[in-house]
Scaffold this motif. Sequence first.
Motif, mmCIF file in Angstrom:
data_model
loop_
_atom_site.group_PDB
_atom_site.id
_atom_site.type_symbol
_atom_site.label_atom_id
_atom_site.label_comp_id
_atom_site.label_asym_id
_atom_site.label_seq_id
_atom_site.Cartn_x
_atom_site.Cartn_y
_atom_site.Cartn_z
ATOM 1 N N GLY A 5 8.112 1.398 16.735
ATOM 2 C CA GLY A 5 8.950 2.246 16.050
ATOM 3 C C GLY A 5 9.800 1.291 14.998
ATOM 4 O O GLY A 5 9.921 1.808 13.832
ATOM 5 N N PRO A 6 10.571 0.256 15.426
ATOM 6 C CA PRO A 6 11.440 -0.207 14.515
ATOM 7 C C PRO A 6 10.746 -0.865 13.156
ATOM 8 O O PRO A 6 11.215 -1.028 12.123
ATOM 9 N N PHE A 7 9.538 -1.551 13.236
ATOM 10 C CA PHE A 7 8.782 -1.972 12.380
ATOM 11 C C PHE A 7 8.232 -0.445 11.273
ATOM 12 O O PHE A 7 8.369 -0.799 9.988
ATOM 13 N N ALA A 8 7.943 0.500 11.760
ATOM 14 C CA ALA A 8 7.859 2.000 10.963
ATOM 15 C C ALA A 8 8.727 2.256 10.440
ATOM 16 O O ALA A 8 8.670 2.597 9.219
ATOM 17 N N HIS A 9 10.113 2.215 10.895
ATOM 18 C CA HIS A 9 11.126 2.578 10.329
ATOM 19 C C HIS A 9 11.580 1.727 9.186
ATOM 20 O O HIS A 9 12.274 2.014 7.918
ATOM 21 N N ALA A 10 11.378 0.334 9.355
ATOM 22 C CA ALA A 10 11.761 -0.804 8.302
ATOM 23 C C ALA A 10 10.834 -0.380 7.237
ATOM 24 O O ALA A 10 11.253 -0.333 5.859
ATOM 25 N N LEU A 11 9.448 -0.252 7.287
ATOM 26 C CA LEU A 11 8.473 0.169 6.161
ATOM 27 C C LEU A 11 8.857 1.605 5.612
ATOM 28 O O LEU A 11 8.760 1.635 4.285
ATOM 29 N N GLN A 12 9.266 2.511 6.311
ATOM 30 C CA GLN A 12 9.449 3.737 5.735
ATOM 31 C C GLN A 12 10.532 3.573 4.869
ATOM 32 O O GLN A 12 10.628 4.026 3.665
ATOM 33 N N TRP A 13 11.646 2.872 5.272
ATOM 34 C CA TRP A 13 12.864 2.710 4.330
ATOM 35 C C TRP A 13 12.651 1.899 3.342
ATOM 36 O O TRP A 13 13.025 2.292 1.986
ATOM 37 N N ALA A 14 11.926 0.833 3.384
ATOM 38 C CA ALA A 14 11.464 -0.064 2.299
ATOM 39 C C ALA A 14 10.624 0.508 1.127
ATOM 40 O O ALA A 14 11.192 0.402 0.012
ATOM 41 N N ALA A 15 9.868 1.238 1.625
ATOM 42 C CA ALA A 15 8.918 1.873 0.646
ATOM 43 C C ALA A 15 9.421 3.264 0.356
ATOM 44 O O ALA A 15 8.560 3.959 -0.610
ATOM 45 N N ASP A 16 10.372 3.962 0.994
ATOM 46 C CA ASP A 16 10.895 5.439 0.534
ATOM 47 C C ASP A 16 9.573 6.285 0.927
ATOM 48 O O ASP A 16 9.601 7.054 0.037
ATOM 49 N N CYS A 17 9.084 6.209 1.983
ATOM 50 C CA CYS A 17 7.891 7.113 2.064
ATOM 51 C C CYS A 17 8.246 7.979 3.442
ATOM 52 O O CYS A 17 9.122 7.758 4.192
ATOM 53 N N LYS A 18 7.272 8.831 3.775
ATOM 54 C CA LYS A 18 7.165 9.676 4.867
ATOM 55 C C LYS A 18 6.432 9.079 5.942
ATOM 56 O O LYS A 18 5.339 8.184 5.510
ATOM 57 N N VAL A 19 6.649 9.413 7.039
ATOM 58 C CA VAL A 19 5.903 8.886 8.323
ATOM 59 C C VAL A 19 5.370 10.033 9.038
ATOM 60 O O VAL A 19 5.993 11.084 9.157
ATOM 61 N N LEU A 50 0.874 -1.043 -0.033
ATOM 62 C CA LEU A 50 -0.087 0.006 -0.117
ATOM 63 C C LEU A 50 0.822 1.233 0.147
ATOM 64 O O LEU A 50 0.379 2.232 -0.581
ATOM 65 N N LEU A 51 1.939 1.296 0.831
ATOM 66 C CA LEU A 51 2.971 2.272 0.947
ATOM 67 C C LEU A 51 3.456 2.646 -0.462
ATOM 68 O O LEU A 51 3.714 3.768 -0.708
ATOM 69 N N VAL A 52 4.034 1.448 -1.257
ATOM 70 C CA VAL A 52 4.695 1.976 -2.381
ATOM 71 C C VAL A 52 3.724 2.399 -3.578
ATOM 72 O O VAL A 52 4.085 2.934 -4.503
ATOM 73 N N GLN A 53 2.341 2.256 -3.191
ATOM 74 C CA GLN A 53 1.268 2.820 -4.139
ATOM 75 C C GLN A 53 0.988 4.274 -3.614
ATOM 76 O O GLN A 53 0.456 4.917 -4.423
ATOM 77 N N GLY A 54 1.581 4.740 -2.621
ATOM 78 C CA GLY A 54 1.451 6.101 -2.439
ATOM 79 C C GLY A 54 0.736 6.478 -0.961
ATOM 80 O O GLY A 54 0.345 7.644 -0.850
ATOM 81 N N CYS A 55 0.075 5.320 -0.616
ATOM 82 C CA CYS A 55 -0.742 5.433 0.898
ATOM 83 C C CYS A 55 0.104 6.127 1.823
ATOM 84 O O CYS A 55 1.396 5.691 1.963
ATOM 85 N N PRO A 56 -0.216 7.024 2.613
ATOM 86 C CA PRO A 56 0.366 7.494 3.793
ATOM 87 C C PRO A 56 0.642 6.691 5.018
ATOM 88 O O PRO A 56 -0.015 5.692 4.972
ATOM 89 N N LEU A 57 1.856 6.476 5.651
ATOM 90 C CA LEU A 57 2.085 5.724 6.935
ATOM 91 C C LEU A 57 1.802 6.442 8.049
ATOM 92 O O LEU A 57 2.625 7.742 8.382
ATOM 93 N N LEU A 58 0.851 5.960 8.741
ATOM 94 C CA LEU A 58 0.610 6.790 10.018
ATOM 95 C C LEU A 58 0.921 5.954 11.245
ATOM 96 O O LEU A 58 0.490 4.726 11.396
ATOM 97 N N VAL A 59 1.843 6.611 12.127
ATOM 98 C CA VAL A 59 2.442 5.436 13.293
ATOM 99 C C VAL A 59 1.970 5.958 14.655
ATOM 100 O O VAL A 59 2.185 7.168 14.953
#
Length: 246
Positions: free
Chosen positions: A153-167, A126-135
């Motif tokens: 936190g660690p899971f959020a940072h992993a997703l942010q890094w992998a999807a290259d998205c803002k959180v 979902l994140l790589v499709q452009g959906c925002p990440l809310l933590v």
Amino acid sequence: MINAIFFDLSGVLYDDDTLLPGALETLAALRAKNYTLRFLTNTATKSREQIVAKLQNLGIELSPTELFTAPDAAQAYVKQQRLTPFALVHPSIQPLFAVSGAPNCVVLGDAREELNYHNLNKAFRLLVQGCPLLVIGDNKYFPEGRELSLDAGPFAHALQWAADCKVRVFGKPSADFFNQVVATTEFAPSKCLMVGDDVLGDVGGARDAGLQAVLVGTGKYQPGDAAKLTPAATKVDSVADILHLL
């Protein structure tokens, strides 16, 4: 001069189901001296009602308007923005994000066993499709009995890094969260004191938002945390020392 005092809950006022020494006495003395009190928590495994009930069972009396939770802040944003989340959160707060329809955002919290590869991969897609990440809370870990456990936190940072998205973080250490709480008082941030056991989430976040801050040596405090404090923050052994500090 301090006029308002903000308390983290777990690790500061209680551990598991046990009050920490001096917690009730400190709160009673502060109320008697007319300090404005607020209670802040990133707890994402209990509903607001469960948190209030737990505090009351421990003898901690508070008004509902004095409690600020990260899940509440995230839910308010989802409603305001009319989002439909894929909510990777604990079952106890799942009803807060129960919105029907195709998901257009990801809400990530301390979902425990639900933080598995299948669910994280669904969130990633979902994140790589452009959906925002809310933590809900950007904490590294939390104390669980005598051991530490991974927080969201660690899971959020992993997703942010992998999807290259803002959180977008709701709860501590977000300056927006601290500012929201400060706005419910009559005082400037510099007149507010945050008391917490997390050197980054509690103390660092509060300092970044312009508050004063104290680190307690209980809860998730680890040897060496005091060395990470800026000169503007300080460390005490426990919540029982707050009165002496003031």
